[in-house]
Design a protein around this motif. Structure first.
Motif, PDB file in Angstrom:
ATOM      1  N   THR A 145      -8.145   7.290  13.186  1.00  0.00           N
ATOM      2  CA  THR A 145      -7.286   6.367  12.452  1.00  0.00           C
ATOM      3  C   THR A 145      -7.517   6.560  10.957  1.00  0.00           C
ATOM      4  N   CYS A 146      -6.440   6.657  10.204  1.00  0.00           N
ATOM      5  CA  CYS A 146      -6.538   6.917   8.762  1.00  0.00           C
ATOM      6  C   CYS A 146      -7.312   5.791   8.085  1.00  0.00           C
ATOM      7  N   PRO A 147      -8.384   6.127   7.365  1.00  0.00           N
ATOM      8  CA  PRO A 147      -9.172   5.063   6.730  1.00  0.00           C
ATOM      9  C   PRO A 147      -8.457   4.425   5.543  1.00  0.00           C
ATOM     10  N   THR A 148      -7.483   5.129   4.966  1.00  0.00           N
ATOM     11  CA  THR A 148      -6.788   4.571   3.795  1.00  0.00           C
ATOM     12  C   THR A 148      -5.863   3.430   4.195  1.00  0.00           C
ATOM     13  N   CYS A 149      -5.076   3.640   5.276  1.00  0.00           N
ATOM     14  CA  CYS A 149      -4.078   2.633   5.646  1.00  0.00           C
ATOM     15  C   CYS A 149      -4.447   1.918   6.937  1.00  0.00           C
ATOM     16  N   ASN A 150      -5.621   2.279   7.529  1.00  0.00           N
ATOM     17  CA  ASN A 150      -6.015   1.687   8.806  1.00  0.00           C
ATOM     18  C   ASN A 150      -4.992   1.919   9.904  1.00  0.00           C
ATOM     19  N   PRO A 198       5.129   5.862   2.410  1.00  0.00           N
ATOM     20  CA  PRO A 198       4.136   6.347   3.380  1.00  0.00           C
ATOM     21  C   PRO A 198       2.763   6.502   2.728  1.00  0.00           C
ATOM     22  N   CYS A 199       1.722   6.229   3.507  1.00  0.00           N
ATOM     23  CA  CYS A 199       0.343   6.358   3.038  1.00  0.00           C
ATOM     24  C   CYS A 199       0.098   7.795   2.588  1.00  0.00           C
ATOM     25  N   THR A 200      -0.522   7.954   1.420  1.00  0.00           N
ATOM     26  CA  THR A 200      -0.761   9.309   0.922  1.00  0.00           C
ATOM     27  C   THR A 200      -1.946   9.952   1.633  1.00  0.00           C
ATOM     28  N   GLY A 201      -2.834   9.101   2.178  1.00  0.00           N
ATOM     29  CA  GLY A 201      -4.016   9.644   2.867  1.00  0.00           C
ATOM     30  C   GLY A 201      -3.661  10.401   4.128  1.00  0.00           C
ATOM     31  N   CYS A 202      -2.610   9.978   4.821  1.00  0.00           N
ATOM     32  CA  CYS A 202      -2.271  10.591   6.105  1.00  0.00           C
ATOM     33  C   CYS A 202      -0.814  11.041   6.141  1.00  0.00           C
ATOM     34  N   ARG A 203      -0.163  11.028   5.014  1.00  0.00           N
ATOM     35  CA  ARG A 203       1.262  11.359   4.895  1.00  0.00           C
ATOM     36  C   ARG A 203       2.105  10.527   5.868  1.00  0.00           C
TER      37      ARG A 203
HETATM   38 ZN   LIG Z   1      -2.882   6.559   6.090  1.00  0.00          ZN
END
Ligand SMILES: [Zn+2]
Ligand SMILES: [Zn+2]
Length: 371
Positions: A145-150, A198-203
């Motif tokens: 799971t992307c830590p930036t956006c959970n 969209p979250c940049t951490g996980c596109r």
């Molecule tokens: Zn993300």
């Protein structure tokens, strides 16, 4: 005693209603109380479930018969226990909802929780590692799971919007003559939501690939083809779905001296024909070091000797198998003069013993023919 409402009453039909009447009445109620039309309305939800349960029973001649005769109590022993929730109802009536609505009735099918994928890792172990077990670390590549956006997929501080194409329904409707055709919204792929930032951490995917060390405890006694399951070590689920599992497939290297047959180990030990004839005590390697093995007098080629309990622990019982020792009797090829002389003497003794035996046999045979 039951406080449950009468099924015929729920559907608003007579007790002798035909299947078509049941269906048409249920269709009206399902449309009226459908969760898409009554978002957040608990009373409508209950009525939707109630109608589904009533229809589920009455459309089945066997259940209907039981209900007619014994009421709600009649169904208790039949294995029918109503529905747990919408998913149950939709999966049970998928075909009917298809008829009713032109789609399976699932609300935004793409937004359902999804279990994470299972992963596979192939692990090669040494013979001894498999025999005695080992704790080791493996490196796997997996999604987390992307830590930036959970896992929300939105840039922190932003949120999803209702899909403009379908108005958040996840379905689009077209009219074709008398028919209404519904199909999955191509813009949000049925999710009903659009993500403007969209979250940049996980596109915007909600998950990122990571390299992870997982420690694995290999129990003693695993063999080729053993499979270990590490619950929850697979990829994360989506929309609150559970984690997948990690499966470790075991391969075991061969050993120079031991072979394995389930929990027994097999080895071949050469002995001389003199040791075989006279008996001896020899040193044989076991999984736990050398051990003395008594060779009985008169051991024959093909004889098998055992070290009980020196095998591999059984995965199920933990009890160790045996070490099976196949003796291989070697005939000497390079004899010294003295050895040869002794063997010739031995051979003469053998042949005189033999000829005595032969004479006895022939004598016996002769006396028999004389009779
Ligand atoms: Zn993300
Ligand atoms: Zn859409």
């Amino acid at each position: 005693m039951s406080t449950k409402k009468d099924y015929y009453e729920i559907l608003g039909v007579q007790r002798d209603a035909s299947n078509d009447e049941l269906k048409s009445s249920y269709r009206k109620l399902a449309l009226k109380f459908h969760p898409d039309r009554n978002p957040g309305d608990k009373a409508a939800e209950d009525q939707f479930k109630e109608a589904a349960e009533a229809y589920e029973v009455l459309r089945d001649p066997e259940k209907r018969g039981l209900y007619d005769q014994y009421g709600h109590a009649g169904l208790e022993g039949s294995g029918f226990s109503g529905f747990g929730g919408f998913e149950d109802i939709f999966s049970s009536f998928g075909d009917i909802f298809e008829d009713f609505f032109g789609f399976s009735g699932r609300r935004r099918s793409g937004s359902r929780a999804q279990r994470g994928s299972d992963l596979r890792y192939d692990l090669t172990l040494g013979f001894m590692e498999a025999a005695f077990g080992i704790e080791t670390e493996i490196n796997i590549e997996k999604m987390e799971t992307c830590p930036t956006c959970n896992g929300d997929r939105c840039e922190p501080g932003t949120g999803p919007e209702s899909c403009r194409q379908c108005g958040g329904m996840g379905q689009i409707t077209r009219n074709q003559g008398f028919f209404t055709v519904r199909s999955t919204c191509p813009v949000c792929r049925g999710e009903g939501q659009a993500i403007p930032n969209p979250c940049t951490g996980c596109r915007g995917s909600g998950q990122v690939a990571v390299a992870k060390k997982v420690s694995v405890k290999i129990p003693a006694g695993v063999d080729n083809g053993s499979r270990l399951r590490l619950t929850g070590e697979g990829e994360p689920g989506r929309r609150g779905g559970p984690q997948g599992d990690l499966y470790v497939f075991i391969y075991v290297e061969e050993h120079a001296f031991f072979q394995r047959r389930d929990s027994d180990i097999i080895c071949t030990v050469p002995i001389s024909f003199v040791q075989a004839a006279l008996g001896d005590k020899i040193k044989v390697a076991t999984l736990n070091g050398d051990k003395k093995l008594p060779i009985p007098k008169g051991t024959q080629p093909g004889d098998v000797l055992y070290f009980k309990g020196e095998g591999i622990p059984s995965l199920r019982t933990g009890r160790r198998g045996d070490q099976v020792i196949q003796v291989e009797i070697k005939t000497p090829t390079h004899l010294s003069k003295r050895q040869e002389t002794l063997l010739r003497e031995f051979a003469e003794l053998e042949s005189s013993k033999l000829s005595k035996k032969l004479k006895n046999i022939l004598k016996g045979g002769a006396s028999q023919t004389a009779n």
